[in-house]
Design a protein around this motif. Structure first.
Motif, PDB file in Angstrom:
ATOM      1  N   UNK A   1       0.874  -1.201  -0.228  1.00 53.84           N
ATOM      2  CA  UNK A   1      -0.168   0.152   0.028  1.00 53.84           C
ATOM      3  C   UNK A   1       1.004   1.438  -0.131  1.00 53.84           C
ATOM      4  N   UNK A   2       1.889   1.439   0.720  1.00 58.98           N
ATOM      5  CA  UNK A   2       2.799   2.473   0.876  1.00 58.98           C
ATOM      6  C   UNK A   2       3.608   2.694  -0.461  1.00 58.98           C
ATOM      7  N   UNK A   3       4.042   1.512  -1.272  1.00 58.57           N
ATOM      8  CA  UNK A   3       4.563   1.871  -2.542  1.00 58.57           C
ATOM      9  C   UNK A   3       3.541   2.246  -3.392  1.00 58.57           C
ATOM     10  N   UNK A   4       2.513   1.890  -3.559  1.00 60.46           N
ATOM     11  CA  UNK A   4       1.366   2.042  -4.476  1.00 60.46           C
ATOM     12  C   UNK A   4       1.077   3.669  -4.169  1.00 60.46           C
ATOM     13  N   UNK A   5       0.929   4.161  -3.040  1.00 64.55           N
ATOM     14  CA  UNK A   5       0.711   5.422  -2.481  1.00 64.55           C
ATOM     15  C   UNK A   5       1.770   6.266  -3.338  1.00 64.55           C
ATOM     16  N   UNK A   6       3.045   5.858  -3.056  1.00 63.94           N
ATOM     17  CA  UNK A   6       4.193   6.547  -3.428  1.00 63.94           C
ATOM     18  C   UNK A   6       4.094   6.650  -4.972  1.00 63.94           C
TER      19      UNK A   6
END
Length: 118
Positions: free
Chosen positions: A99-104
């Motif tokens: 999720x953090x990577x996709x938000x980035x």
């Protein structure tokens, strides 16, 4: 040789009829004959499943005159839940990182614009 309780529990849970029996027993104590009815099984067939569940510690069978009550014993299920919990934490952490990577990535796309190459 020590008994591997977790393996016995998983082996007992591997059969859909035994899982259905446990689901019925989760509603409350019942007799062997009452368990046989919804499965359209003979008493010997149900008894075989009950022996597997009893050996795994998932049920307790009693005797009260002519009545042979069975009840759920939840402790082995708690052990399974404890074992699964380690993997649940692993997957939750993995999904949180994803999720953090996709938000980035989404934030980078907003800055660059939708049609610009990387």
């Amino acid at each position: 040789m020590p008994v591997d309780r977790l393996s016995e529990t998983f082996a007992a849970l591997a059969d859909p009829t035994r899982r259905a029996i446990l689901a019925r027993l989760a509603l409350g104590e019942t007799s062997v004959s009452e368990l046989a009815e919804p499965f359209d099984m003979s008493l010997p067939a149900v008894s075989k499943h009950l022996k597997v569940l009893e050996r795994a510690g998932l049920i307790v069978r009693g005797r009260a005159a002519q009545w042979r009550p069975c009840r759920l014993e939840p402790t082995p299920l708690k052990d399974v839940d404890g074992w699964i919990e380690q993997y649940r934490k692993f997957w939750e952490q993995s999904f949180n990182r994803l999720d953090a990577y996709l938000r980035e990535l989404q934030a980078t796309e907003k800055i660059r614009g939708p049609n610009k190459s990387k």
